[in-house]
Scaffold this active site. Structure first.
Site, PDB file in Angstrom:
ATOM      1  N   SER A 143       9.438  13.408  -3.913  1.00 39.73           N
ATOM      2  CA  SER A 143       8.725  14.455  -4.654  1.00 39.73           C
ATOM      3  C   SER A 143       9.009  15.779  -3.954  1.00 39.73           C
ATOM      4  CB  SER A 143       7.221  14.162  -4.580  1.00 39.73           C
ATOM      5  OG  SER A 143       6.467  15.277  -4.997  1.00 39.73           O
ATOM      6  N   TYR A 156      -0.747  11.299  -0.586  1.00 36.66           N
ATOM      7  CA  TYR A 156       0.428  11.276  -1.472  1.00 36.66           C
ATOM      8  C   TYR A 156       1.615  11.915  -0.752  1.00 36.66           C
ATOM      9  CZ  TYR A 156       3.291  11.975  -5.660  1.00 36.66           C
ATOM     10  OH  TYR A 156       4.318  11.964  -6.577  1.00 36.66           O
TER      11      TYR A 156
END
Ligand code: NAD
Length: 274
Positions: A143, A156
């Site tokens: 990401s 995350y």
């Protein structure tokens, strides 16, 4: 790997969003697909779409966080093919929460799926790819939060930094086996991830979720654009693949001025959540 036609590609988390789009993009290139997801039902429509484009060898219910499940899945795969040519470790979930609000079980959950899930995929599929000796490609979905810090996504982001680092280590080792490795780093992509994410530390969880879902919807950057970048990354053996303008912006801003980048994303996050 310039030619993807006829190659065997395995995609985890292929029942929705980015995984589904990658599976379909690879099928359009003529690759044969092996799919898994924790939600097996979601794979059926994807299988039907693939069969109209190429061939779906197998769909399997598998939880990437479980090494036993992944070993059992790998046994089935290797009974059907000697090794996969393309491995896409995509399955993942979302977690909003700061270092103070993230619960211990949330850390276990997010790292179990988003980091260990990728490690498991590599652990059970890459040795056969190397052993066969004809090369291949590993795509790990990280990401933009895997290379730049942002508030309210501690767990995350930790998992995604791990995936990023793992991918770079693998890349420097696996070139000896003609296996390329890419870390895909999408920005804000409009998928179901926000609808299913855990949210901690916010008084009104439903309201926060609505704001985030609506922001992702307004941003409206579709998963098929990530899939196009993945196909290009495999063909050109790219190492780091930011996808979307914000992912590129964060990549260069963070390198040029890390403190400024942190301040900017603190402000952006607060604005989105207001
Ligand atoms: N959507 C974004 O903005 C964005 C941005 C950067 C990175 N990513 C990453 O992209 C990947 C795909 O996310 P998405 O946005 O397509 O979300 P999504 O929710 O649309 O799809 C995720 C898929 O993974 C599956 N899955 C979840 N847990 C699993 C498990 N334990 N085992 C097997 N399958 C499991 C889900 O059932 C679902 O089909 C994730 O790794 C995510 O972190 C997404």
């Amino acid at each position: 790997m310039r030619e993807l036609s006829g190659k065997v590609a395995l995609v985890t988390g292929a029942g929705s969003g980015i995984g589904r789009a990658i599976a379909l993009a690879l099928a359009r290139q003529g690759s044969q697909l092996i799919l898994c997801d924790i939600n097996a039902e979601a794979l059926e429509p994807v299988r039907r779409e693939i069969d109209g484009l190429s061939r779906c060898i197998m769909t399997e219910h598998a939880d990437v966080a479980s090494i036993d499940a992944m070993r059992a899945f790998a046994d089935k795969v290797h009974a059907a093919v000697p090794a996969v040519d393309i491995l896409v470790n995509n399955a993942g979930v979302g977690l909003m929460g700061t270092i103070l609000s993230t619960r211990y079980e949330d850390w276990q959950w997010i790292l179990g799926i988003n980091l260990w899930g990728v490690i498991h995929g590599c652990h059970v599929f890459v040795p056969k790819m190397a052993e066969r000796g004809t090369g291949g490609h590993v795509v790990n979905v990280s990401s933009m939060l895997g290379y730049m810090p942002s508030p309210d996504v501690a767990g995350y982001s930790t998992a995604k930094f791990g995936v990023f680092g793992l991918s770079m280590c693998m890349r420097s080792e696996l070139c000896d086996h003609k296996i390329g490795v890419s870390a895909i780093c999408p920005g804000v992509i409009n998928t179901n991830i926000t609808r299913n994410a855990r949210i901690r530390g916010h008084e009104n969880v439903d309201e926060t979720r609505d704001k985030v879902v609506s922001f992702y919807g307004r941003r409206n950057f579709g998963p098929e654009r990530v899939a196009r970048a993945v196909v290009k990354a495999i063909k050109r053996n790219k190492a780091i693949v930011p996808v979307s303008p914000e992912a590129w912006f964060g990549y260069w801003f963070n390198r040029a001025w890390p403190a400024g980048n942190r301040a900017f994303w603190r402000w952006t996050t607060k604005t989105i959540q207001k």
